[in-house]
Design a protein around this motif. Structure first.
Motif, PDB file in Angstrom:
ATOM      1  N   SER A 136       0.861  -1.178   0.000  1.00 27.66           N
ATOM      2  CA  SER A 136       0.000   0.000   0.000  1.00 27.66           C
ATOM      3  C   SER A 136       0.898   1.229   0.000  1.00 27.66           C
ATOM      4  O   SER A 136       1.716   1.410   0.923  1.00 27.66           O
ATOM      5  N   THR A 137       0.779   2.046  -1.024  1.00 29.02           N
ATOM      6  CA  THR A 137       1.659   3.213  -1.170  1.00 29.02           C
ATOM      7  C   THR A 137       1.577   4.135   0.040  1.00 29.02           C
ATOM      8  O   THR A 137       0.495   4.529   0.465  1.00 29.02           O
ATOM      9  N   GLY A 138       2.738   4.457   0.577  1.00 29.36           N
ATOM     10  CA  GLY A 138       2.817   5.354   1.723  1.00 29.36           C
ATOM     11  C   GLY A 138       2.965   4.642   3.050  1.00 29.36           C
ATOM     12  O   GLY A 138       3.366   5.258   4.040  1.00 29.36           O
ATOM     13  N   THR A 139       2.638   3.348   3.086  1.00 31.77           N
ATOM     14  CA  THR A 139       2.821   2.581   4.320  1.00 31.77           C
ATOM     15  C   THR A 139       4.312   2.332   4.528  1.00 31.77           C
ATOM     16  O   THR A 139       5.006   1.907   3.602  1.00 31.77           O
ATOM     17  N   ALA A 140       4.788   2.600   5.721  1.00 26.62           N
ATOM     18  CA  ALA A 140       6.235   2.506   5.980  1.00 26.62           C
ATOM     19  C   ALA A 140       6.525   1.492   7.081  1.00 26.62           C
ATOM     20  O   ALA A 140       7.238   1.779   8.041  1.00 26.62           O
ATOM     21  N   SER A 141       5.974   0.293   6.922  1.00 23.30           N
ATOM     22  CA  SER A 141       6.146  -0.719   7.965  1.00 23.30           C
ATOM     23  C   SER A 141       6.502  -2.090   7.393  1.00 23.30           C
ATOM     24  O   SER A 141       6.340  -3.103   8.066  1.00 23.30           O
ATOM     25  N   TYR A 142       7.020  -2.119   6.167  1.00 23.28           N
ATOM     26  CA  TYR A 142       7.347  -3.400   5.547  1.00 23.28           C
ATOM     27  C   TYR A 142       8.710  -3.891   6.014  1.00 23.28           C
ATOM     28  O   TYR A 142       9.684  -3.139   6.020  1.00 23.28           O
ATOM     29  N   ASP A 143       8.757  -5.166   6.407  1.00 26.23           N
ATOM     30  CA  ASP A 143       9.982  -5.765   6.927  1.00 26.23           C
ATOM     31  C   ASP A 143      10.687  -6.521   5.802  1.00 26.23           C
ATOM     32  O   ASP A 143      10.231  -7.577   5.375  1.00 26.23           O
ATOM     33  N   ALA A 144      11.793  -5.976   5.334  1.00 23.29           N
ATOM     34  CA  ALA A 144      12.571  -6.613   4.267  1.00 23.29           C
ATOM     35  C   ALA A 144      13.927  -7.061   4.796  1.00 23.29           C
ATOM     36  O   ALA A 144      14.919  -7.061   4.075  1.00 23.29           O
ATOM     37  N   SER A 145      13.942  -7.456   6.079  1.00 20.44           N
ATOM     38  CA  SER A 145      15.199  -7.930   6.655  1.00 20.44           C
ATOM     39  C   SER A 145      15.598  -9.284   6.069  1.00 20.44           C
ATOM     40  O   SER A 145      16.779  -9.646   6.084  1.00 20.44           O
ATOM     41  N   SER A 146      14.610 -10.032   5.548  1.00 22.09           N
ATOM     42  CA  SER A 146      14.885 -11.282   4.837  1.00 22.09           C
ATOM     43  C   SER A 146      14.482 -11.104   3.380  1.00 22.09           C
ATOM     44  O   SER A 146      13.355 -10.685   3.093  1.00 22.09           O
ATOM     45  N   THR A 147      15.414 -11.390   2.472  1.00 22.16           N
ATOM     46  CA  THR A 147      15.141 -11.219   1.047  1.00 22.16           C
ATOM     47  C   THR A 147      15.566 -12.462   0.278  1.00 22.16           C
ATOM     48  O   THR A 147      16.266 -13.334   0.808  1.00 22.16           O
ATOM     49  N   GLY A 148      15.148 -12.534  -0.987  1.00 22.93           N
ATOM     50  CA  GLY A 148      15.514 -13.659  -1.825  1.00 22.93           C
ATOM     51  C   GLY A 148      14.821 -14.936  -1.384  1.00 22.93           C
ATOM     52  O   GLY A 148      13.904 -14.920  -0.558  1.00 22.93           O
ATOM     53  N   GLY A 149      15.249 -16.074  -1.953  1.00 27.21           N
ATOM     54  CA  GLY A 149      14.663 -17.359  -1.586  1.00 27.21           C
ATOM     55  C   GLY A 149      13.172 -17.396  -1.831  1.00 27.21           C
ATOM     56  O   GLY A 149      12.703 -17.059  -2.918  1.00 27.21           O
ATOM     57  N   SER A 150      12.412 -17.778  -0.823  1.00 21.62           N
ATOM     58  CA  SER A 150      10.959 -17.882  -0.958  1.00 21.62           C
ATOM     59  C   SER A 150      10.241 -16.640  -0.445  1.00 21.62           C
ATOM     60  O   SER A 150       9.013 -16.622  -0.350  1.00 21.62           O
ATOM     61  N   THR A 151      10.985 -15.570  -0.112  1.00 25.99           N
ATOM     62  CA  THR A 151      10.359 -14.335   0.361  1.00 25.99           C
ATOM     63  C   THR A 151       9.733 -13.579  -0.805  1.00 25.99           C
ATOM     64  O   THR A 151       9.906 -13.925  -1.972  1.00 25.99           O
ATOM     65  N   ALA A 152       9.041 -12.513  -0.482  1.00 22.71           N
ATOM     66  CA  ALA A 152       8.428 -11.666  -1.512  1.00 22.71           C
ATOM     67  C   ALA A 152       9.378 -10.595  -2.024  1.00 22.71           C
ATOM     68  O   ALA A 152       9.058  -9.881  -2.981  1.00 22.71           O
ATOM     69  N   PHE A 153      10.573 -10.498  -1.420  1.00 22.06           N
ATOM     70  CA  PHE A 153      11.479  -9.389  -1.697  1.00 22.06           C
ATOM     71  C   PHE A 153      12.717  -9.842  -2.472  1.00 22.06           C
ATOM     72  O   PHE A 153      13.326 -10.863  -2.140  1.00 22.06           O
ATOM     73  N   SER A 154      13.097  -9.074  -3.485  1.00 18.71           N
ATOM     74  CA  SER A 154      14.287  -9.408  -4.267  1.00 18.71           C
ATOM     75  C   SER A 154      15.533  -9.277  -3.404  1.00 18.71           C
ATOM     76  O   SER A 154      15.628  -8.402  -2.538  1.00 18.71           O
ATOM     77  N   SER A 155      16.502 -10.157  -3.645  1.00 22.20           N
ATOM     78  CA  SER A 155      17.737 -10.094  -2.864  1.00 22.20           C
ATOM     79  C   SER A 155      18.614  -8.923  -3.293  1.00 22.20           C
ATOM     80  O   SER A 155      19.389  -8.390  -2.499  1.00 22.20           O
ATOM     81  N   ALA A 156      18.495  -8.508  -4.539  1.00 18.64           N
ATOM     82  CA  ALA A 156      19.246  -7.352  -5.044  1.00 18.64           C
ATOM     83  C   ALA A 156      18.323  -6.146  -5.134  1.00 18.64           C
ATOM     84  O   ALA A 156      17.111  -6.281  -5.353  1.00 18.64           O
ATOM     85  N   SER A 157      18.890  -4.975  -4.945  1.00 13.44           N
ATOM     86  CA  SER A 157      18.115  -3.744  -5.106  1.00 13.44           C
ATOM     87  C   SER A 157      18.373  -3.155  -6.489  1.00 13.44           C
ATOM     88  O   SER A 157      19.330  -3.522  -7.170  1.00 13.44           O
TER      89      SER A 157
END
Length: 206
Positions: A136-157
């Motif tokens: 949700s645009t503007g929400t500043a509470s996303y936890d991207a401390s774990s990236t890559g693998g089976s997470t929703a976040f890319s390991s590279a920026s």
């Protein structure tokens, strides 16, 4: 002794659980089209248009991006985002990975350059997010401390490339008028001063 043998067919069923694969940003690029120096209200562009050459093993589109670390430099200008296409919110300095700022794929960002600044915009990098994590645009509470693998976040920026193109500024007088008083048949000297934003040489003519 029983020498009887039997024959038959055994069926063994194996199933594989579906596991998410994080979006792949290893070949991704981020480019926001250049704007001219002193552009006060640039249009910006959507995350979807800015990010290119990303991939996802499931073949799904991006949900959006998160910004975890960013250092604001007002001497160059200000990055901002919008959720409705008209109201823009400045992106403040951020650090850490547990409270990242989210921006949806269809929403936009822009860079408003400081007066008379030309060159590369302040560095801004984003982490790609797939559809397994709602953004949700503007929400500043996303936890991207774990990236890559089976997470929703890319390991590279992905670094967003943006350039402010220099535009020549006309020289300006430091004062609008200069006056002198002189007696009849006498000479007097007055001084006009001017400045140039690019520090170019100034030639005065009468």
């Amino acid at each position: 002794q029983d020498d009887t043998q039997s024959s038959g067919t055994a069926v063994m069923t194996t199933s594989f659980a579906n596991v998410n694969d994080a979006p792949d940003a290893s070949s991704a690029t981020g480019t926001l089209a250049a704007v001219d120096e002193d552009t006060s209200a640039p249009a910006g562009d959507s995350i979807d248009d800015i990010i290119a050459s990303e991939s996802d093993a499931e073949g799904t589109a991006l949900e959006g991006v998160v910004i975890c670390t960013y250092t604001e430099d007002t001497a160059k200008g200000t990055w901002a985002y919008t959720a409705d296409g008209s109201s823009w919110v400045d992106i403040d300095t951020r650090s850490g990975t547990s409270a990242c700022l989210g921006i949806e794929d269809e929403d936009s960002i822009r860079f408003v350059p400081a007066a008379n600044y030309a060159g590369a915009a302040t560095a801004l990098s984003v982490i790609l997010v797939d559809v397994t994590q709602t953004i949700s645009t503007g929400t500043a509470s996303y936890d991207a401390s774990s990236t890559g693998g089976s997470t929703a976040f890319s390991s590279a920026s992905v670094a967003i490339s943006h350039t402010i193109t220099a535009v020549d500024d006309a020289p300006a007088f430091s004062s609008d008028t200069a006056s002198v008083n002189a007696a009849e048949n006498q000479q007097a000297v007055g001084t006009y001063t001017a400045t140039d934003a690019e520090s170019d040489a100034i030639v005065y003519t009468l």
